[in-house]
Motif scaffolding. Structure first.
Motif, PDB file in Angstrom:
ATOM      1  N   MET A   1     -78.410  15.250 -28.296  1.00  0.00           N
ATOM      2  CA  MET A   1     -78.745  14.156 -28.283  1.00  0.00           C
ATOM      3  C   MET A   1     -78.277  13.593 -30.100  1.00  0.00           C
ATOM      4  O   MET A   1     -79.414  13.610 -30.857  1.00  0.00           O
ATOM      5  N   GLN A   2     -77.392  14.625 -30.726  1.00  0.00           N
ATOM      6  CA  GLN A   2     -76.285  14.181 -32.098  1.00  0.00           C
ATOM      7  C   GLN A   2     -76.341  12.874 -32.382  1.00  0.00           C
ATOM      8  O   GLN A   2     -76.430  12.254 -33.403  1.00  0.00           O
ATOM      9  N   GLN A   3     -76.302  11.622 -31.095  1.00  0.00           N
ATOM     10  CA  GLN A   3     -75.735  11.029 -31.407  1.00  0.00           C
ATOM     11  C   GLN A   3     -77.020   9.816 -32.315  1.00  0.00           C
ATOM     12  O   GLN A   3     -76.871   8.337 -32.684  1.00  0.00           O
ATOM     13  N   ASP A   4     -77.722  10.437 -31.987  1.00  0.00           N
ATOM     14  CA  ASP A   4     -79.050   9.597 -33.176  1.00  0.00           C
ATOM     15  C   ASP A   4     -79.256   9.005 -34.115  1.00  0.00           C
ATOM     16  O   ASP A   4     -79.225   8.054 -34.419  1.00  0.00           O
ATOM     17  N   GLU A   5     -78.646   9.920 -34.878  1.00  0.00           N
ATOM     18  CA  GLU A   5     -78.110  10.056 -36.347  1.00  0.00           C
ATOM     19  C   GLU A   5     -76.873   9.019 -36.963  1.00  0.00           C
ATOM     20  O   GLU A   5     -76.734   9.693 -37.834  1.00  0.00           O
ATOM     21  N   ARG A   6     -75.877   8.804 -35.640  1.00  0.00           N
ATOM     22  CA  ARG A   6     -75.051   8.371 -36.311  1.00  0.00           C
ATOM     23  C   ARG A   6     -74.932   7.640 -37.195  1.00  0.00           C
ATOM     24  O   ARG A   6     -74.329   6.694 -36.890  1.00  0.00           O
ATOM     25  N   GLY A   7     -74.495   7.985 -38.598  1.00  0.00           N
ATOM     26  CA  GLY A   7     -74.677   7.162 -39.733  1.00  0.00           C
ATOM     27  C   GLY A   7     -76.100   6.058 -39.987  1.00  0.00           C
ATOM     28  O   GLY A   7     -76.143   5.082 -40.904  1.00  0.00           O
ATOM     29  N   GLY A   8     -76.936   6.798 -38.876  1.00  0.00           N
ATOM     30  CA  GLY A   8     -78.519   6.363 -39.189  1.00  0.00           C
ATOM     31  C   GLY A   8     -78.367   4.432 -38.325  1.00  0.00           C
ATOM     32  O   GLY A   8     -79.489   3.969 -38.047  1.00  0.00           O
ATOM     33  N   LYS A   9     -76.838   3.844 -37.955  1.00  0.00           N
ATOM     34  CA  LYS A   9     -76.531   3.170 -37.431  1.00  0.00           C
ATOM     35  C   LYS A   9     -76.646   3.075 -35.760  1.00  0.00           C
ATOM     36  O   LYS A   9     -75.761   3.542 -34.976  1.00  0.00           O
ATOM     37  N   VAL A  10     -77.647   2.681 -34.791  1.00  0.00           N
ATOM     38  CA  VAL A  10     -78.244   2.978 -33.194  1.00  0.00           C
ATOM     39  C   VAL A  10     -77.278   1.426 -32.845  1.00  0.00           C
ATOM     40  O   VAL A  10     -78.297   0.204 -33.339  1.00  0.00           O
ATOM     41  N   THR A  11     -76.633   1.038 -32.486  1.00  0.00           N
ATOM     42  CA  THR A  11     -75.699  -0.034 -31.625  1.00  0.00           C
ATOM     43  C   THR A  11     -76.257   0.059 -30.207  1.00  0.00           C
ATOM     44  O   THR A  11     -76.876   0.986 -29.481  1.00  0.00           O
ATOM     45  N   ILE A  12     -76.277  -0.972 -29.472  1.00  0.00           N
ATOM     46  CA  ILE A  12     -77.021  -1.660 -28.098  1.00  0.00           C
ATOM     47  C   ILE A  12     -75.178  -0.709 -27.634  1.00  0.00           C
ATOM     48  O   ILE A  12     -75.911  -0.525 -26.418  1.00  0.00           O
ATOM     49  N   VAL A  13     -74.432  -0.396 -27.558  1.00  0.00           N
ATOM     50  CA  VAL A  13     -72.797   0.674 -27.714  1.00  0.00           C
ATOM     51  C   VAL A  13     -73.891   1.861 -26.611  1.00  0.00           C
ATOM     52  O   VAL A  13     -73.564   2.422 -25.778  1.00  0.00           O
ATOM     53  N   ASP A  14     -74.456   2.706 -27.685  1.00  0.00           N
ATOM     54  CA  ASP A  14     -75.377   3.751 -28.033  1.00  0.00           C
ATOM     55  C   ASP A  14     -76.250   3.833 -26.359  1.00  0.00           C
ATOM     56  O   ASP A  14     -76.026   4.858 -26.235  1.00  0.00           O
ATOM     57  N   ILE A  15     -76.809   2.833 -26.685  1.00  0.00           N
ATOM     58  CA  ILE A  15     -77.995   2.549 -25.583  1.00  0.00           C
ATOM     59  C   ILE A  15     -77.369   2.106 -23.979  1.00  0.00           C
ATOM     60  O   ILE A  15     -77.807   3.061 -23.644  1.00  0.00           O
ATOM     61  N   ALA A  16     -76.473   1.809 -23.905  1.00  0.00           N
ATOM     62  CA  ALA A  16     -75.780   1.492 -22.610  1.00  0.00           C
ATOM     63  C   ALA A  16     -74.856   2.689 -22.630  1.00  0.00           C
ATOM     64  O   ALA A  16     -75.511   3.292 -20.992  1.00  0.00           O
ATOM     65  N   ARG A  17     -74.292   3.299 -23.407  1.00  0.00           N
ATOM     66  CA  ARG A  17     -73.867   4.725 -22.693  1.00  0.00           C
ATOM     67  C   ARG A  17     -75.113   5.814 -22.151  1.00  0.00           C
ATOM     68  O   ARG A  17     -74.216   6.396 -21.410  1.00  0.00           O
TER      69      ARG A  17
ATOM     70  N   ARG B 123     -85.678  -2.355 -41.780  1.00  0.00           N
ATOM     71  CA  ARG B 123     -84.594  -1.759 -41.142  1.00  0.00           C
ATOM     72  C   ARG B 123     -84.390  -2.845 -40.743  1.00  0.00           C
ATOM     73  O   ARG B 123     -82.810  -3.384 -41.073  1.00  0.00           O
ATOM     74  N   ASP B 124     -84.617  -3.585 -39.986  1.00  0.00           N
ATOM     75  CA  ASP B 124     -84.160  -4.736 -39.350  1.00  0.00           C
ATOM     76  C   ASP B 124     -83.694  -6.262 -40.355  1.00  0.00           C
ATOM     77  O   ASP B 124     -83.263  -7.291 -40.338  1.00  0.00           O
ATOM     78  N   ALA B 125     -84.134  -6.081 -41.661  1.00  0.00           N
ATOM     79  CA  ALA B 125     -83.740  -7.348 -42.145  1.00  0.00           C
ATOM     80  C   ALA B 125     -83.112  -7.297 -43.073  1.00  0.00           C
ATOM     81  O   ALA B 125     -82.609  -8.198 -43.082  1.00  0.00           O
ATOM     82  N   ARG B 126     -81.972  -5.697 -42.859  1.00  0.00           N
ATOM     83  CA  ARG B 126     -80.630  -5.235 -42.996  1.00  0.00           C
ATOM     84  C   ARG B 126     -81.034  -5.988 -44.554  1.00  0.00           C
ATOM     85  O   ARG B 126     -79.514  -6.575 -45.404  1.00  0.00           O
TER      86      ARG B 126
END
Lengths: 348, 348
Positions: A1-17, B123-126
């Motif tokens: 699971m290396q994508q946990d840390e992809r730039g620190g930004k997790v998007t909704i797309v990551d979750i969906a995938r 984090r989410d206050a960005r």
DNA sequence: TCTGACTAAGACAACGTTGTCTTAATCCAT
DNA sequence: ATGGATTAAGACAACGTTGTCTTAGTCAGA
């Protein structure tokens, strides 16, 4: 699971995938919308938790036309103590509901820009709603600006036009009544009152409470027992000096706010009176000055933070309700008598 | 021109259409980017002004990855007076640069959630960057959380690790020195000092300033002239009572903060001393308590709002500078002696 | 077995900007 | 005239969500 840390930004797309569902489904889970199966919801939620996903507020508000921001409006952010209190309470309610708090200031009348600059600020801050604190909550221009911006709002302790919007308040009159009775029950009979400015709604309500208590006990306070004050310590000092010169000197003084009570303490000291042995002094508001004073002031705690919290709650509850403004509601909050060291039974 | 009011929302598209240019060109004008002709720029700008166009912050930040939000971080939003002051200054700087101010609170250690909840909020206050106020600016966990979030930050009046980030400060030592010399120049020679808590950096610096001033004038303060205090009024009261019992009683007392000075006033009154006739008392900080006290406290104004303003300025100036953290800078702000009514030449 | 109603989930287009490329026009030195 | 810079401006695809439709799939009743 290396994508946990992809730039620190997790998007909704990551979750969906990761979950093998569409982003819309993830969105539904996050917003607690219906239309998601029990098992899918759990799986997505688990992933959200594990990857510490937090929705991007900008994207969210761009799409949904909500900012998830509540504004707190003050006249002078620096001047009054309750600014901090209000923020504490407001932040509590905001955080509970997933909102954030923004602060906006109506420049005081003497400053340049005035309500103009405020209206502009309001516009691009894009609050979902605002909480107005005194005295902005009674300022016609401010109210007009907020209404023109189409923002739902809740007022804290307004003095006028109660039917104009939802609001929260405390019962100043009743609190003052109890504060007076507390002195009465200690044995005080000659109780003086230091009034606030004439145009100040809370001062008036407090005076009424004082009068009501005295009359309840069958005493019509003599006019000279009610001293004029300006909510400033010096006026409390002067008023007290005058009171102490009366031939039938009061044994207790109830100042309509803490600051004047501090002035009263000083006047007592100057006249060689020890508080509370020779004179009792009580205040109102429970500001830090009441704690800092010596002796520490017996006073009434105004639940500022709680009022702000309630205001934000009402605001958020009202979102989505088209008739928000029309359905005017009010919430009353309780005060609390604070027993400290400046009041005691009369020694005589 | 009926599209001025199309639902109250003017977008960049409206401006572009009206001006007969592309939206990108409008964007360039708004952001003062180059690559737009003199005449085109003027035409677009005029339209922007006339239609009162304000860019949508959500869209802007979604696209640019900037939130145009600065966070102010406090430990207890409600507890200290300077919270309000900090916000005033921070808002000033924010507004000048087109930013807004968000408020975040690190729950005090005793509360649940602690730094955990703070990190989430961050984090989410960005925020684009944050300003840390004491004591959060010296809290290792807070610093770690902010750095982990990759946020640039500026600290206000840190006590330690000055090389860790840019910061703003005032010269407490020098201010205390001047405050002491002011008493000296009035003719006072027996000047006592009420110290603050041992671990409080500013208290220490103020004590040093006092010592320095006395030694400069060739006086080595006797140990009993330096009284322990806790920054609370009661400790000021007690310290003063002790000082007044000395056989060679001091003629002036310099308390390391206003609150203790208020306690000193009370002790003086209790001992039948009139301030400033029989005893001079001065404080430090210029909090509202200093104004509320009677007599009004002579003190030193700490430029809290200005420090916050400077901090936000430094933060915004530093954006885009990759080496922001590396290029540690500091800004020193001036204090101001505030002459009120609690100090005068000794009567003897 | 068919129909209609309901449920779970996905496709796809907003939302209003900014970033990155590309293009057309102009200019100056050859 | 010619080519290489320079300048002004546009085309187009992000940015990360949510809103609105649409589509399978399931189930109950006739």
């Amino acid at each position: 699971m290396q994508q946990d840390e992809r730039g620190g930004k997790v998007t909704i797309v990551d979750i969906a995938r990761e979950a093998g569902v569409s982003i819309k489904t993830v969105s539904r889970v996050i917003n607690r919308e219906e239309g998601v199966g029990e098992e899918t919801r759990a799986r997505v939620q688990a992933l959200v938790d594990r990857l510490c996903y937090r929705p991007n507020v900008s994207a969210r508000s761009l799409s949904s036309r909500r900012s998830y921001l509540i504004g707190a409006i003050f006249m002078r952010v620096g001047a009054y103590h309750y600014v901090g209190e209000v923020q504490v309470g407001a932040m509590r309610a905001c955080r509970r509901a997933g909102y954030h708090l923004g602060v906006e200031q109506v420049r005081p009348p003497e400053a340049v820009g005035g309500v103009q600059g405020f209206a502009e600020g309001l516009r691009d801050a894009r609050f979902d709603g605002v909480v107005l604190t005194p005295p902005t909550c009674d300022d016609p221009e401010v109210l007009a600006a907020v209404e023109a911006a189409g923002l739902p709002y809740v007022r804290i302790a307004p003095h006028r036009e109660f039917e104009r919007s939802p609001y929260v308040f405390m019962d100043d009159r009743r609190a003052a009544r109890e504060q007076t009775l507390r002195l009465w029950n200690m044995g005080h009979r000659r109780i003086a009152f230091i009034d606030g400015p004439a145009d100040h709604g809370s001062a008036e309500r407090r005076r009424q409470g004082y009068l009501e208590a005295m009359r309840d006990r069958g005493v019509e306070p003599r006019p000279e027992w009610i001293a004029k004050g300006e909510f400033l310590s010096l006026s409390g000092f002067n008023a007290t000096e005058a009171l102490l010169r009366l031939k039938e000197r009061p044994t207790a003084i109830f100042a309509a706010n803490d600051e004047m009570a501090v002035g009263a303490l000083a006047a007592a000291a100057k006249n060689g009176l020890s508080v509370p042995r020779d004179l009792s002094v009580v205040g109102f508001d429970d500001t830090p000055a009441a704690e800092a004073a010596w002796p520490r002031l017996t006073t009434v705690h105004q639940p500022t933070a709680e009022m702000a919290e309630a205001a934000v709650e009402m605001l958020i509850d009202g979102f989505g309700d088209e008739r928000f403004r029309a359905r005017v509601t009010a919430r009353k909050l309780g005060y609390r008598l604070v027993q400290r060291d400046s009041a005691a039974p009369p020694s005589a």
